[in-house]
Structures are given as structure tokens and as C-alpha cells.
Design a protein around this motif. Structure first.
Motif, PDB file in Angstrom:
ATOM      1  N   ALA A 124      29.258  -1.468 -16.621  1.00  0.00           N
ATOM      2  CA  ALA A 124      30.506  -2.211 -16.412  1.00  0.00           C
ATOM      3  C   ALA A 124      31.724  -1.432 -16.906  1.00  0.00           C
ATOM      4  O   ALA A 124      32.851  -1.703 -16.469  1.00  0.00           O
ATOM      5  N   ASN A 125      31.536  -0.452 -17.794  1.00  0.00           N
ATOM      6  CA  ASN A 125      32.642   0.336 -18.334  1.00  0.00           C
ATOM      7  C   ASN A 125      32.843   1.657 -17.593  1.00  0.00           C
ATOM      8  O   ASN A 125      33.607   2.506 -18.042  1.00  0.00           O
ATOM      9  N   ILE A 126      32.143   1.840 -16.490  1.00  0.00           N
ATOM     10  CA  ILE A 126      32.293   3.058 -15.699  1.00  0.00           C
ATOM     11  C   ILE A 126      33.115   2.716 -14.467  1.00  0.00           C
ATOM     12  O   ILE A 126      32.771   1.814 -13.708  1.00  0.00           O
ATOM     13  N   GLN A 127      34.227   3.435 -14.315  1.00  0.00           N
ATOM     14  CA  GLN A 127      35.161   3.158 -13.234  1.00  0.00           C
ATOM     15  C   GLN A 127      35.334   4.398 -12.367  1.00  0.00           C
ATOM     16  O   GLN A 127      35.116   5.519 -12.833  1.00  0.00           O
ATOM     17  N   PRO A 128      35.756   4.209 -11.104  1.00  0.00           N
ATOM     18  CA  PRO A 128      35.959   5.361 -10.230  1.00  0.00           C
ATOM     19  C   PRO A 128      37.042   6.294 -10.764  1.00  0.00           C
ATOM     20  O   PRO A 128      37.912   5.863 -11.535  1.00  0.00           O
ATOM     21  N   PRO A 129      37.008   7.555 -10.345  1.00  0.00           N
ATOM     22  CA  PRO A 129      38.026   8.497 -10.821  1.00  0.00           C
ATOM     23  C   PRO A 129      39.406   8.107 -10.296  1.00  0.00           C
ATOM     24  O   PRO A 129      39.518   7.456  -9.257  1.00  0.00           O
ATOM     25  N   PRO A 130      40.447   8.526 -11.006  1.00  0.00           N
ATOM     26  CA  PRO A 130      41.804   8.207 -10.548  1.00  0.00           C
ATOM     27  C   PRO A 130      42.155   9.006  -9.297  1.00  0.00           C
ATOM     28  O   PRO A 130      41.621  10.090  -9.069  1.00  0.00           O
ATOM     29  N   ASP A 131      43.064   8.456  -8.505  1.00  0.00           N
ATOM     30  CA  ASP A 131      43.546   9.172  -7.323  1.00  0.00           C
ATOM     31  C   ASP A 131      44.555  10.242  -7.690  1.00  0.00           C
ATOM     32  O   ASP A 131      44.801  11.166  -6.935  1.00  0.00           O
ATOM     33  N   PHE A 132      45.177  10.111  -8.845  1.00  0.00           N
ATOM     34  CA  PHE A 132      46.193  11.056  -9.287  1.00  0.00           C
ATOM     35  C   PHE A 132      46.245  11.031 -10.806  1.00  0.00           C
ATOM     36  O   PHE A 132      45.633  10.198 -11.439  1.00  0.00           O
ATOM     37  N   GLY A 133      46.993  11.985 -11.348  1.00  0.00           N
ATOM     38  CA  GLY A 133      47.265  11.948 -12.783  1.00  0.00           C
ATOM     39  C   GLY A 133      46.303  12.777 -13.620  1.00  0.00           C
ATOM     40  O   GLY A 133      46.600  13.072 -14.751  1.00  0.00           O
ATOM     41  N   ALA A 134      45.144  13.148 -13.093  1.00  0.00           N
ATOM     42  CA  ALA A 134      44.235  13.982 -13.882  1.00  0.00           C
ATOM     43  C   ALA A 134      44.663  15.432 -13.728  1.00  0.00           C
ATOM     44  O   ALA A 134      45.112  15.849 -12.663  1.00  0.00           O
ATOM     45  N   ASP A 135      44.528  16.211 -14.791  1.00  0.00           N
ATOM     46  CA  ASP A 135      44.942  17.612 -14.703  1.00  0.00           C
ATOM     47  C   ASP A 135      43.783  18.524 -14.304  1.00  0.00           C
ATOM     48  O   ASP A 135      43.845  19.730 -14.484  1.00  0.00           O
ATOM     49  N   ILE A 136      42.719  17.931 -13.768  1.00  0.00           N
ATOM     50  CA  ILE A 136      41.631  18.725 -13.209  1.00  0.00           C
ATOM     51  C   ILE A 136      41.407  18.261 -11.777  1.00  0.00           C
ATOM     52  O   ILE A 136      41.853  17.182 -11.386  1.00  0.00           O
ATOM     53  N   ARG A 137      40.746  19.090 -11.001  1.00  0.00           N
ATOM     54  CA  ARG A 137      40.490  18.735  -9.605  1.00  0.00           C
ATOM     55  C   ARG A 137      39.655  17.463  -9.560  1.00  0.00           C
ATOM     56  O   ARG A 137      38.625  17.358 -10.217  1.00  0.00           O
ATOM     57  N   THR A 138      40.112  16.495  -8.752  1.00  0.00           N
ATOM     58  CA  THR A 138      39.472  15.184  -8.747  1.00  0.00           C
ATOM     59  C   THR A 138      38.048  15.231  -8.214  1.00  0.00           C
ATOM     60  O   THR A 138      37.250  14.369  -8.561  1.00  0.00           O
ATOM     61  N   GLU A 139      37.699  16.231  -7.403  1.00  0.00           N
ATOM     62  CA  GLU A 139      36.311  16.295  -6.929  1.00  0.00           C
ATOM     63  C   GLU A 139      35.342  16.657  -8.052  1.00  0.00           C
ATOM     64  O   GLU A 139      34.137  16.466  -7.927  1.00  0.00           O
ATOM     65  N   PHE A 140      35.861  17.176  -9.173  1.00  0.00           N
ATOM     66  CA  PHE A 140      35.014  17.473 -10.324  1.00  0.00           C
ATOM     67  C   PHE A 140      34.706  16.224 -11.138  1.00  0.00           C
ATOM     68  O   PHE A 140      33.848  16.239 -12.004  1.00  0.00           O
ATOM     69  N   ILE A 141      35.452  15.143 -10.906  1.00  0.00           N
ATOM     70  CA  ILE A 141      35.293  13.924 -11.688  1.00  0.00           C
ATOM     71  C   ILE A 141      34.350  12.968 -10.970  1.00  0.00           C
ATOM     72  O   ILE A 141      34.610  12.569  -9.839  1.00  0.00           O
TER      73      ILE A 141
END
Length: 188
Positions: A124-141
Motif C-alpha cells: 500500500a506504500n508503493i506508488q508509481p514513479p512521478p511523471d516529472f521532478g525526479a533528477d534521474i531518468r524516469t525509466e530507471f524508476i
């Protein structure tokens, strides 16, 4: 009353008497940021030994190590995440993971700044990666894990390296293995 921990078929841990599903993650630091990978992806954690730099490889490939007679490529996770290369300290270590490519498994070492702990994170505490705002490539998340009031970035190990990059790593390993065998036969 204590909860009994039982492994499910998918490798997830299920607490008896509870509807919550938990997954275990190994947490570690890269720079000042907390990251985690699924504990089932981790083969071993080792101290840093001699890392041999391989010419003409990308900057994020730190080199190769000899692990019980096998050549294992080592990725500098900080450099791979488009940050500065890691400085090796007393707390630095190599997390060995197994990645699938073209039906074959490849053991790869990830250089991290510090291994922290193994955390149980409820599904329940695992959420999808953000669409923006991360300083790493989102496909790595893979996802974001909430622990108390903080988030930990859950990395997608199979996406940290693309298939083409894994093929390049396999070529490096094969050439290093053949060079080692040639050196051994010349000494005989």
C-alpha cells in the motif's frame, strides 16, 4: 502476538493474520540520496577490491573485478544516474545483482556509496514513479516507496542498463575472460 512471516509464490512476504503484503528492499546511498532495489535482485554485497578499468567503455562502467575466478563488470551507479562519479570511501561497496539479457543472466556489480538496511515496505506504500521532478531518468524508476514521511526511489534494475548496453558489457566480459585464458596458457 507476533506476526508470522510467510513467503508467497511471487517471493513477496505475507504476514499471517494481516491483509497487508510486504516487499523487502535493500536501501543504499548514492550521493546523499536514498535508493532501493528488491532484495530478490541482490545476489551478494562485497567490499571493494581491485577494479580494473577497461579502455573504451562508457564512463559509468567503472571496470571489472575478479569474483571467484569470474570477470564481473562494475557499474558506477552515481555516474549511470547522470551524476558525478562516486568517490570510493570506507563505506563504499559493490552490490552484485543478476540481470537477464537475451535469455542469459549476467552478474553485474553496482558501486554504491553506502548500504543502509533491508526495509519491509507494505504494498500500500508503493506508488508509481512521478511523471516529472525526479533528477534521474524516469525509466530507471520502478516505483516510489513511502517509509514514514519520506520517499525512497525504488530502482528498476533491468532498466538501469539497456539491452544494447548489456550486450556491450557481455562483450567486455568475454574479451577479458579470453585475455585471462590467453595469459594463463602462456604461463603454462
Amino acid at each position: 502476538m507476533s506476526n508470522l512471516v510467510v513467503k508467497g509464490k511471487s517471493g513477496q512476504e505475507l504476514a499471517a493474520g494481516s491483509a497487508d503484503q510486504f516487499q523487502q528492499y535493500l536501501t543504499f546511498l548514492v550521493g546523499k540520496d536514498n535508493f532501493a532495489i528488491g532484495i530478490l535482485d541482490v545476489k551478494e554485497i562485497i567490499e571493494i577490491s581491485n577494479i580494473t578499468r577497461v579502455p573504451m567503455t562508457p564512463d559509468y562502467i567503472r571496470g571489472v573485478i575478479n569474483l571467484r575466478g569470474n570477470v564481473v563488470p562494475v557499474i558506477d551507479l552515481s555516474a549511470r544516474l547522470d551524476r558525478h562519479p562516486s568517490e570510493i570511501t570506507k563505506r563504499s561497496c559493490i552490490v552484485l545483482v543478476e540481470v537477464e539479457t537475451h535469455g542469459e543472466s549476467q552478474v553485474i556489480g553496482m558501486l554504491v556509496d553506502q548500504v543502509n538496511e533491508i526495509l519491509d515496505i507494505p504494498q500500500a506504500n508503493i506508488q508509481p514513479p512521478p511523471d516529472f521532478g525526479a533528477d534521474i531518468r524516469t525509466e530507471f524508476i520502478q516505483a516510489m516507496g513511502r517509509v514514514d514521511d519520506n520517499f525512497i526511489i525504488l530502482l528498476a534494475i533491468n532498466r538501469i542498463l539497456s539491452i544494447d548496453e548489456l550486450s556491450q558489457l557481455q562483450h567486455v566480459v568475454k574479451s577479458q575472460n579470453s585475455a585471462s585464458q590467453t595469459d594463463s596458457s602462456e604461463l603454462a
